[in-house]
Design an enzyme around this catalytic site. Sequence first.
Site, PDB file in Angstrom:
ATOM      1  N   ARG A  74       0.849  -1.189   0.000  1.00  0.00           N
ATOM      2  CA  ARG A  74       0.000   0.000   0.000  1.00  0.00           C
ATOM      3  C   ARG A  74       0.886   1.241   0.000  1.00  0.00           C
ATOM      4  NH1 ARG A  74      -3.444  -2.774  -1.634  1.00  0.00           N
ATOM      5  NH2 ARG A  74      -5.472  -3.258  -0.715  1.00  0.00           N
TER       6      ARG A  74
ATOM      7  N   HIS B 222      -0.645   0.079  -9.801  1.00  0.00           N
ATOM      8  CA  HIS B 222      -1.325  -0.860  -8.884  1.00  0.00           C
ATOM      9  C   HIS B 222      -1.804  -2.090  -9.661  1.00  0.00           C
ATOM     10  CE1 HIS B 222      -3.656  -1.131  -4.870  1.00  0.00           C
ATOM     11  NE2 HIS B 222      -3.528  -2.341  -5.382  1.00  0.00           N
TER      12      HIS B 222
HETATM   13  P1  NDP Z   1      -1.666 -11.670   4.743  1.00  0.00           P
HETATM   14  O1  NDP Z   1      -2.645 -11.147   5.713  1.00  0.00           O
HETATM   15  O2  NDP Z   1      -1.804 -13.076   4.288  1.00  0.00           O
HETATM   16  O3  NDP Z   1      -0.191 -11.500   5.319  1.00  0.00           O
HETATM   17  C1  NDP Z   1       0.228 -10.396   6.024  1.00  0.00           C
HETATM   18  C2  NDP Z   1       1.614 -10.639   6.589  1.00  0.00           C
HETATM   19  O4  NDP Z   1       2.064  -9.446   7.234  1.00  0.00           O
HETATM   20  C3  NDP Z   1       1.639 -11.738   7.651  1.00  0.00           C
HETATM   21  O5  NDP Z   1       2.812 -12.516   7.540  1.00  0.00           O
HETATM   22  C4  NDP Z   1       1.645 -10.951   8.958  1.00  0.00           C
HETATM   23  O6  NDP Z   1       2.274 -11.618  10.047  1.00  0.00           O
HETATM   24  C5  NDP Z   1       2.465  -9.754   8.559  1.00  0.00           C
HETATM   25  N1  NDP Z   1       2.202  -8.606   9.449  1.00  0.00           N
HETATM   26  C6  NDP Z   1       1.050  -7.932   9.627  1.00  0.00           C
HETATM   27  N2  NDP Z   1       1.196  -6.961  10.537  1.00  0.00           N
HETATM   28  C7  NDP Z   1       2.479  -7.011  10.945  1.00  0.00           C
HETATM   29  C8  NDP Z   1       3.248  -6.286  11.878  1.00  0.00           C
HETATM   30  N3  NDP Z   1       2.721  -5.290  12.594  1.00  0.00           N
HETATM   31  N4  NDP Z   1       4.536  -6.623  12.058  1.00  0.00           N
HETATM   32  C9  NDP Z   1       5.078  -7.645  11.362  1.00  0.00           C
HETATM   33  N5  NDP Z   1       4.411  -8.388  10.454  1.00  0.00           N
HETATM   34  C10 NDP Z   1       3.124  -8.076  10.255  1.00  0.00           C
HETATM   35  O7  NDP Z   1      -1.707 -10.691   3.500  1.00  0.00           O
HETATM   36  P2  NDP Z   1      -1.366 -10.992   1.961  1.00  0.00           P
HETATM   37  O8  NDP Z   1      -0.020 -11.612   1.895  1.00  0.00           O
HETATM   38  O9  NDP Z   1      -2.468 -11.708   1.287  1.00  0.00           O
HETATM   39  O10 NDP Z   1      -1.363  -9.513   1.355  1.00  0.00           O
HETATM   40  C11 NDP Z   1      -0.509  -8.511   1.867  1.00  0.00           C
HETATM   41  C12 NDP Z   1      -0.918  -7.156   1.340  1.00  0.00           C
HETATM   42  O11 NDP Z   1      -0.589  -7.024  -0.031  1.00  0.00           O
HETATM   43  C13 NDP Z   1      -2.419  -6.851   1.370  1.00  0.00           C
HETATM   44  O12 NDP Z   1      -2.840  -6.464   2.668  1.00  0.00           O
HETATM   45  C14 NDP Z   1      -2.559  -5.740   0.355  1.00  0.00           C
HETATM   46  O13 NDP Z   1      -2.413  -4.488   0.985  1.00  0.00           O
HETATM   47  C15 NDP Z   1      -1.370  -5.965  -0.583  1.00  0.00           C
HETATM   48  N6  NDP Z   1      -1.815  -6.353  -1.930  1.00  0.00           N
HETATM   49  C16 NDP Z   1      -1.423  -5.576  -2.991  1.00  0.00           C
HETATM   50  C17 NDP Z   1      -1.787  -5.919  -4.261  1.00  0.00           C
HETATM   51  C18 NDP Z   1      -1.344  -5.129  -5.431  1.00  0.00           C
HETATM   52  O14 NDP Z   1      -1.796  -5.377  -6.558  1.00  0.00           O
HETATM   53  N7  NDP Z   1      -0.423  -4.196  -5.271  1.00  0.00           N
HETATM   54  C19 NDP Z   1      -2.620  -7.113  -4.534  1.00  0.00           C
HETATM   55  C20 NDP Z   1      -2.947  -7.859  -3.355  1.00  0.00           C
HETATM   56  C21 NDP Z   1      -2.553  -7.469  -2.100  1.00  0.00           C
HETATM   57  P3  NDP Z   1       1.664 -12.990  10.652  1.00  0.00           P
HETATM   58  O15 NDP Z   1       1.928 -14.027   9.578  1.00  0.00           O
HETATM   59  O16 NDP Z   1       2.444 -13.225  11.861  1.00  0.00           O
HETATM   60  O17 NDP Z   1       0.204 -12.747  10.854  1.00  0.00           O
HETATM   61  C1  OXD Z   2      -5.661  -6.102  -3.100  1.00  0.00           C
HETATM   62  C2  OXD Z   2      -5.212  -5.163  -4.112  1.00  0.00           C
HETATM   63  O1  OXD Z   2      -5.591  -5.772  -1.912  1.00  0.00           O
HETATM   64  O2  OXD Z   2      -5.504  -5.377  -5.299  1.00  0.00           O
HETATM   65  O3  OXD Z   2      -6.092  -7.205  -3.461  1.00  0.00           O
HETATM   66  O4  OXD Z   2      -4.525  -4.189  -3.779  1.00  0.00           O
END
Ligand code: NDP
Ligand code: OXD
Length: 306
Positions: A221, A269
């Site tokens: 993000r 994006h």
């Molecule tokens: P998940 O919820 O599966 O994974 C999030 C990860 O971040 C987990 O490993 C979690 O730790 C870790 N995390 C969260 N908060 C913290 C913190 N405070 N400190 C350390 N680690 C933390 O999300 P996804 O992998 O599915 O997606 C990640 C992000 O990617 C989405 O939220 C979205 O914003 C972005 N995205 C962007 C896209 C694009 O096209 N640019 C498309 C899709 C997604 P733990 O495993 O311990 O819970």
């Molecule tokens: C998502 C994105 O969060 O597209 O899936 O950014």
Amino acid sequence: MRITFCCADTKPEPWLAALRRALPQADVSLWHSGAPAADYAVVWAPPQVFFDEQPQLKAAFNIGAGVDALLALKVPAHTRLVRLDDAGMSVQMAEYVCHALIRHTREFDAYEADTRAQNWSFRKPLDRADFPVGVLGLGVLGARVAQAVAQFEFPVLGWSRSAKHMAGVQCFSGAQELKQFLSKTRVLVNLLPLTPETENILNRDTLSQLQSGAYLINVARGRHLVEEDLLALLDSGHVAGATLDVFRTEPLPAGHPFWTHPRITVTPHTSARTLRSESIAQIVGKMQAMERGEPVAGVVDLVRGY
Ligand code: NDP
Ligand code: OXD
């Protein structure tokens, strides 16, 4: 079963048609203010009035992985928020990150400039051991990216909230291990959810802790990154370049310095797009499981914020 569809920036007709094909018994319609009460919703960045008028919803299925836009709203307490769980996104994210990484470490931009000038010249191969890749967030997408990068034999590190063990990935967790993770990282990939804890996490302090000649790939993000801090560190030379797919304001405004910066690559994006058929198959499967009273994956934890 009644399903309402309320997705910003999304052409509704193909989604409505595909949902009707997948659930012929269901009443599927496009939401409008005053629409009848539904059991389930398919949403992307709906307005507050949507939840205000649909207080009975059992669940709202987000057609993306990130739920930050939903959590900014007041959602009825009993409505479960369900994120997309991969649904074809992790392979796209792995492609995107590996492409950005390899383009940088193999100096393909410089080769492209040379060949455009019809200049047949070689560069000294860089040693991948000098480009340890650190992935912030080892969830659905981050884990797939870390594994894909490891396939190319880069040293790979990962950072998450809870402790993890992952083959080929040196894992760090929690705020207390962030410093150590950053100091061992040269190419930083951000795949964290946007939460109050992670907003602005890519700032002058954290980026300065990366190894010199750092490279940033932000695919999570825009609000994770303090934009002026990145520009200052590019100027100082500590950061060699960045590939950015997400921005504080999207679309990236005309005249924004990222558009023309010679060491920043901008994409709109698009690193991991929502794939309609995979998403609908997953959402419909989860609606049916919920109707049978079974648990489903991807329910958002409102306390953690993802
Ligand atoms: P998940 O919820 O599966 O994974 C999030 C990860 O971040 C987990 O490993 C979690 O730790 C870790 N995390 C969260 N908060 C913290 C913190 N405070 N400190 C350390 N680690 C933390 O999300 P996804 O992998 O599915 O997606 C990640 C992000 O990617 C989405 O939220 C979205 O914003 C972005 N995205 C962007 C896209 C694009 O096209 N640019 C498309 C899709 C997604 P733990 O495993 O311990 O819970
Ligand atoms: C998502 C994105 O969060 O597209 O899936 O950014």
